[in-house]
Scaffold this motif. Structure first.
Motif, PDB file in Angstrom:
ATOM      1  N   ALA A 163       0.965  -1.322   0.147  1.00  0.00           N
ATOM      2  CA  ALA A 163      -0.052  -0.040  -0.032  1.00  0.00           C
ATOM      3  C   ALA A 163       0.945   1.354  -0.138  1.00  0.00           C
ATOM      4  O   ALA A 163       1.724   1.393   0.968  1.00  0.00           O
ATOM      5  CB  ALA A 163      -0.978  -0.001   1.209  1.00  0.00           C
ATOM      6  N   ALA A 164       0.832   2.095  -1.136  1.00  0.00           N
ATOM      7  CA  ALA A 164       1.629   3.331  -1.113  1.00  0.00           C
ATOM      8  C   ALA A 164       3.097   2.954  -0.920  1.00  0.00           C
ATOM      9  O   ALA A 164       3.980   3.641  -0.398  1.00  0.00           O
ATOM     10  CB  ALA A 164       1.259   4.371  -0.242  1.00  0.00           C
ATOM     11  N   GLY A 165       3.380   1.810  -1.840  1.00  0.00           N
ATOM     12  CA  GLY A 165       4.856   1.694  -1.660  1.00  0.00           C
ATOM     13  C   GLY A 165       5.344   0.930  -0.301  1.00  0.00           C
ATOM     14  O   GLY A 165       6.552   0.522  -0.333  1.00  0.00           O
ATOM     15  N   LYS A 166       4.645   0.613   0.628  1.00  0.00           N
ATOM     16  CA  LYS A 166       4.918  -0.032   1.873  1.00  0.00           C
ATOM     17  C   LYS A 166       4.133  -1.324   2.210  1.00  0.00           C
ATOM     18  O   LYS A 166       3.290  -1.426   1.735  1.00  0.00           O
ATOM     19  CB  LYS A 166       4.714   1.069   2.931  1.00  0.00           C
ATOM     20  N   THR A 167       4.574  -2.106   2.685  1.00  0.00           N
ATOM     21  CA  THR A 167       4.187  -3.381   3.339  1.00  0.00           C
ATOM     22  C   THR A 167       3.333  -3.263   4.353  1.00  0.00           C
ATOM     23  O   THR A 167       3.832  -2.556   5.228  1.00  0.00           O
ATOM     24  CB  THR A 167       5.318  -4.446   3.618  1.00  0.00           C
ATOM     25  N   VAL A 168       2.233  -3.750   4.254  1.00  0.00           N
ATOM     26  CA  VAL A 168       1.449  -3.883   5.226  1.00  0.00           C
ATOM     27  C   VAL A 168       0.839  -5.210   5.682  1.00  0.00           C
ATOM     28  O   VAL A 168       0.372  -6.220   4.875  1.00  0.00           O
ATOM     29  CB  VAL A 168      -0.200  -3.106   4.862  1.00  0.00           C
ATOM     30  N   PHE A 169       1.140  -5.724   6.882  1.00  0.00           N
ATOM     31  CA  PHE A 169       0.933  -7.057   7.524  1.00  0.00           C
ATOM     32  C   PHE A 169      -0.420  -7.090   8.182  1.00  0.00           C
ATOM     33  O   PHE A 169      -0.964  -6.450   8.762  1.00  0.00           O
ATOM     34  CB  PHE A 169       2.177  -7.366   8.475  1.00  0.00           C
ATOM     35  N   GLN A 170      -0.930  -8.488   7.618  1.00  0.00           N
ATOM     36  CA  GLN A 170      -2.622  -8.291   8.076  1.00  0.00           C
ATOM     37  C   GLN A 170      -2.621  -9.810   9.036  1.00  0.00           C
ATOM     38  O   GLN A 170      -2.074 -10.856   8.679  1.00  0.00           O
ATOM     39  CB  GLN A 170      -3.309  -8.502   7.084  1.00  0.00           C
TER      40      GLN A 170
ATOM     41  N   ALA B 194     -16.071  -7.041  13.796  1.00  0.00           N
ATOM     42  CA  ALA B 194     -15.844  -5.900  14.283  1.00  0.00           C
ATOM     43  C   ALA B 194     -16.006  -5.635  15.692  1.00  0.00           C
ATOM     44  O   ALA B 194     -15.377  -4.655  16.542  1.00  0.00           O
ATOM     45  CB  ALA B 194     -16.761  -4.690  13.469  1.00  0.00           C
ATOM     46  N   SER B 195     -16.872  -6.252  16.188  1.00  0.00           N
ATOM     47  CA  SER B 195     -17.181  -5.952  17.818  1.00  0.00           C
ATOM     48  C   SER B 195     -15.929  -6.555  18.684  1.00  0.00           C
ATOM     49  O   SER B 195     -15.908  -6.211  19.914  1.00  0.00           O
ATOM     50  CB  SER B 195     -18.435  -6.968  18.043  1.00  0.00           C
ATOM     51  N   LEU B 196     -14.969  -7.229  18.340  1.00  0.00           N
ATOM     52  CA  LEU B 196     -13.970  -7.898  18.918  1.00  0.00           C
ATOM     53  C   LEU B 196     -12.482  -6.842  18.375  1.00  0.00           C
ATOM     54  O   LEU B 196     -11.610  -7.370  18.793  1.00  0.00           O
ATOM     55  CB  LEU B 196     -13.830  -9.351  18.668  1.00  0.00           C
ATOM     56  N   ARG B 197     -12.947  -5.869  17.814  1.00  0.00           N
ATOM     57  CA  ARG B 197     -11.648  -5.135  17.389  1.00  0.00           C
ATOM     58  C   ARG B 197     -11.574  -3.800  18.236  1.00  0.00           C
ATOM     59  O   ARG B 197     -12.606  -3.257  18.033  1.00  0.00           O
ATOM     60  CB  ARG B 197     -11.427  -4.974  15.851  1.00  0.00           C
ATOM     61  N   ASN B 198     -10.476  -3.219  18.564  1.00  0.00           N
ATOM     62  CA  ASN B 198     -10.260  -1.980  19.118  1.00  0.00           C
ATOM     63  C   ASN B 198      -9.810  -0.989  18.111  1.00  0.00           C
ATOM     64  O   ASN B 198      -8.635  -1.336  17.467  1.00  0.00           O
ATOM     65  CB  ASN B 198      -9.194  -2.177  20.125  1.00  0.00           C
ATOM     66  N   LYS B 199     -10.499  -0.076  17.753  1.00  0.00           N
ATOM     67  CA  LYS B 199     -10.448   0.875  16.610  1.00  0.00           C
ATOM     68  C   LYS B 199      -9.123   1.701  16.860  1.00  0.00           C
ATOM     69  O   LYS B 199      -8.917   2.111  17.889  1.00  0.00           O
ATOM     70  CB  LYS B 199     -11.486   1.601  16.234  1.00  0.00           C
TER      71      LYS B 199
ATOM     72  N   TRP C  99      -1.612   5.856  14.068  1.00  0.00           N
ATOM     73  CA  TRP C  99      -1.072   4.871  14.853  1.00  0.00           C
ATOM     74  C   TRP C  99      -0.808   3.681  14.169  1.00  0.00           C
ATOM     75  O   TRP C  99       0.023   2.792  14.137  1.00  0.00           O
ATOM     76  CB  TRP C  99      -2.112   4.628  15.956  1.00  0.00           C
ATOM     77  N   GLU C 100      -1.732   3.155  13.148  1.00  0.00           N
ATOM     78  CA  GLU C 100      -1.505   2.084  12.420  1.00  0.00           C
ATOM     79  C   GLU C 100      -0.215   2.122  11.439  1.00  0.00           C
ATOM     80  O   GLU C 100       0.315   1.214  11.196  1.00  0.00           O
ATOM     81  CB  GLU C 100      -3.067   1.666  11.491  1.00  0.00           C
ATOM     82  N   ASP C 101      -0.309   3.224  10.906  1.00  0.00           N
ATOM     83  CA  ASP C 101       0.690   3.498   9.814  1.00  0.00           C
ATOM     84  C   ASP C 101       1.940   3.269  10.722  1.00  0.00           C
ATOM     85  O   ASP C 101       3.217   2.530  10.287  1.00  0.00           O
ATOM     86  CB  ASP C 101       0.891   4.866   9.379  1.00  0.00           C
ATOM     87  N   GLN C 102       2.399   3.795  11.835  1.00  0.00           N
ATOM     88  CA  GLN C 102       3.509   3.833  12.650  1.00  0.00           C
ATOM     89  C   GLN C 102       3.595   2.373  13.074  1.00  0.00           C
ATOM     90  O   GLN C 102       4.836   1.774  12.902  1.00  0.00           O
ATOM     91  CB  GLN C 102       3.395   4.578  13.846  1.00  0.00           C
TER      92      GLN C 102
ATOM     93  N   ARG D  65       7.140  -0.007  11.969  1.00  0.00           N
ATOM     94  CA  ARG D  65       7.691  -0.934  13.129  1.00  0.00           C
ATOM     95  C   ARG D  65       7.750  -2.169  12.697  1.00  0.00           C
ATOM     96  O   ARG D  65       8.781  -3.007  12.782  1.00  0.00           O
ATOM     97  CB  ARG D  65       7.167  -0.924  14.700  1.00  0.00           C
ATOM     98  N   ALA D  66       6.689  -2.963  12.191  1.00  0.00           N
ATOM     99  CA  ALA D  66       6.533  -4.227  11.839  1.00  0.00           C
ATOM    100  C   ALA D  66       7.462  -4.311  10.752  1.00  0.00           C
ATOM    101  O   ALA D  66       8.168  -5.414  10.677  1.00  0.00           O
ATOM    102  CB  ALA D  66       5.134  -4.546  11.431  1.00  0.00           C
TER     103      ALA D  66
END
Length: 648
Positions: free
Chosen positions: A31-38, A44-49, A54-57, A61-62
């Motif tokens: 994504a935008a030339g960067k690796t995004v790990f998944q 959704a009810s079990l995820r903290n948004k 923060w996600e980009d940072q 780090r990942a």
């Protein structure tokens, strides 16, 4: 037959195309030339948004972790007992980092004890807890990259393993040998039950029982997990805030969160992770992890031990990038969809009005794993968070006679390194300035600590006791009128002997601060003092300052030297310290640390009332036994409660 299956598994690992069901294109994308790990999809009810920033940072780090672990951690595997505890994590990083052929081949290597110990589980090691933690992610996350025959071998082994409870199930290899293997413990799974190992075991048995439809075992372990979660919320972590093991517990809970099919179990896993993240966020700061702690291994900060290392993956907040000190568990966070609650991240980043004092109570060691939710507090902690430092202590001090509790620690701001620690104890051994780490004879005697915000009085029941501090060599040390002053980048510390000689800087002792031939505290020096023997007790008074409280180092020194210290009852274990700002702290020795006499500004602190609070402060609060934890930081509020996973 097992050897033949394994051989075919290794062949297909090298010659079969990667599978499409959950392949590398699912695990990572560009994504935008960067690796995004998944991570695997989570409802959704079990995820903290999290905010996008923060996600980009986190992803930055990942990517750094995966790249550096692939480049600097040579792929290797040793499958004897639990020796995969780090190598499996690094091999998974190799797979994610583009070295998938070597990584997958080694992840599928035949176990060293495949017939000796693992004959009944198709040659797969489902015994050692540290191995189990990684086996779960290997199977559930990386499983579609494995050779079909090898994954089937893991499934067959797991089905046999969980057809009945593997814990204490009689094992064919049992011969009363010494050690921790099945030949010594007569069990199909590791019997060690320190909290991190307990979590590795119960989460893994549950996941594999659920996967192989061994429903009786799954139901039994589901109840284990729900009981553990309730107990955790009510009385806290038995292996509380361990700088060496906190992160290892997180890895197992991430497995449960990511891979459990049962919604209630996933919700319980999230509850546990939220709690562990919040507990860690109090003491994590700028790459460091403050004390006091249970199971402290005396690591130098920053990035000493699993707590600081794994919390950094979530929280960041360090002036430079981290290049080493990898634990091997980072891959669990990188491949998980779990993120801590927003308020918990603000807590870690110290986004609240400072200074603030946090009182906390801690349970006895086996309370949580034993599901003793009605047990009483065993330790009382004071934590003071200022602008450039954190100071924490226990009324019971540092454990004596081979214990593992660090009862006092200072974490201070360092412009370049983030946060560095000042460790101390009533000991003459500079190798153990915080916790005695299971070694007898290190700590001189029982000791007690009274703390009021930036002041602490520390007494030991040995008038001749040695005292040792280990501090970064970058800290400037000077003495005036018997007081030792420490000047760091933004923090000032004054240490005054109470029936002791003045602290003496001993640079030569740094040579002794080693573990074998390796420097235990590189870049650190020791400060030493000894009790005069004129009184039954001796100790230290500590006062800490910074620009926000004292304006300048010169004014701080003047204030400290103007303090009034009353040692007239030192033989009785009584000391009174009146700071120049009028703050008055007193200590009156008690053999029972839960009844220590602590007077703050003339008022005795009610420790029995303190023991009724799991956390007590404006930013984190929980009544002991209530099952509810509330965090307020950064303008956000978050509550963790039993109803989050009950009644499903």
């Amino acid at each position: 037959m097992i050897a033949l299956i394994t051989a075919f598994g290794l062949f297909f690992a090298l010659h079969t195309p990667l599978h499409a069901q959950w392949d590398l294109s699912n695990m990572k994308r560009q994504a935008a030339g960067k690796t995004v790990f998944q991570g695997l999809p989570i409802e959704a009810s079990l995820r903290n948004k999290w905010p996008k920033e923060w996600e980009d940072q986190f992803q930055q780090r990942a990517s750094r972790i995966i790249t550096l672990q692939r480049e600097n951690q040579k792929p290797s595997v040793n499958t004897f007992f639990e020796n995969e505890k780090r190598s499996y994590g690094f091999l998974m990083a190799h797979v994610l980092g583009g070295n998938e052929e070597v990584g997958l081949r080694m992840l599928q290597a035949r176990d060293h004890q495949h017939e000796e110990w693992h004959r009944e589980t198709a040659g797969i090691d489902y015994y050692a807890c540290f191995t189990l933690k990684h086996q779960m992610r290997k199977y559930f996350y990386f499983g579609d990259l494995l050779a079909p025959e090898y994954k089937q071998q893991m499934h067959l082994g797991a089905k046999s393993w969980t057809e009945e409870d593997p814990f204490r199930r009689p094992h064919y290899a049992y011969d009363r040998s010494p050690g921790w293997g099945p030949n010594a413990k007569n069990s199909w799974v590791d019997v060690r039950s320190t909290e991190n190992l307990y979590l590795m075991r119960v989460t893994s048995v549950y996941l594999m029982a659920e996967e192989t439809e061994n429903n009786g075992t799954a139901a039994s372990y589901k109840q284990h997990l729900l009981n553990y979660t309730k107990t955790l919320l009510r009385i806290g972590i038995g292996e509380w805030d361990s700088e060496n093991y906190h992160g290892h517990s997180i890895g197992s809970l991430l497995n449960l969160y990511d891979f459990a099919k049962d919604h209630q179990v996933k919700a319980a896993a999230k509850t546990c992770l939220d709690f562990f993240a919040a507990a860690g966020a109090i003491k994590y700061w700028r790459g460091g992890f403050n004390g006091p702690t249970k199971r402290d291994y005396n690591h130098a900060q920053p990035f000493g031990g699993s707590a600081a290392n794994l919390l950094w993956v979530w929280f960041g907040d360090h002036p430079s990038n981290k290049n080493d000190h990898w634990e091997g568990d980072e891959v669990h966070q990188i491949t998980s969809a779990y993120r801590p609650p927003e308020a918990v991240v603000h807590l870690a980043h110290k986004k609240f009005a400072k200074p603030v004092e946090i009182f906390a109570s801690k349970p006895e060691y086996s309370a949580t794993t034993g599901h003793h939710s009605k047990s009483s507090a065993a330790y009382l902690e004071t934590q003071y968070i200022a602008h450039s430092y954190q100071m924490g202590s226990l009324t019971s001090g540092t454990s004596k006679d081979g214990g593992d509790v660090c009862g006092f620690k200072l974490l201070i701001w360092d412009d370049a390194r983030g946060a560095v620690s000042l460790q101390a104890a009533p000991t003459g051994d500079a190798a153990y300035p915080g916790s005695p780490m299971y070694k007898t004879g290190i700590v001189s005697a029982e000791n007690r600590i009274a703390q009021q915000e930036n002041l602490a009085i520390w007494l030991t029941q040995d008038g001749k006791s040695p005292w040792t501090w280990v501090i970064p060599e970058s800290v400037t040390v000077e003495q005036q009128a018997g007081v030792t002053f420490l000047q760091a980048d933004r923090t000032w510390v004054a240490v005054r002997g109470l029936g002791t000689s003045a602290l003496k800087l001993d640079r030569k002792s740094s040579i002794r601060i080693t573990e074998g031939t390796k420097a235990r505290f590189p870049g650190h020096v020791a400060m030493l003092a000894s009790g005069t023997g004129k009184h039954a007790f001796c100790g230290l008074a500590v006062e800490v300052g910074e620009k926000e409280s004292h304006h300048s180092f010169a004014k701080f020194k003047k204030a400290v030297l103007a303090a009034e210290v009353d040692l007239s009852q030192l033989d009785e274990g009584v000391v009174r310290y009146k700071a120049s700002d009028g703050k008055h702290l007193g200590i009156h020795w008690s053999d029972n640390p839960m009844n220590l006499g602590i007077r703050r500004n003339g008022v005795r602190r009610d420790l029995q009332d303190a023991a009724r609070k799991l956390y007590d402060s404006p930013i984190i609060h929980s009544d002991w036994g209530s099952g509810t934890l509330k965090i307020e930081a950064g303008g956000t509020t978050y509550s963790i409660k039993e109803s989050d996973f009950e009644g499903e």
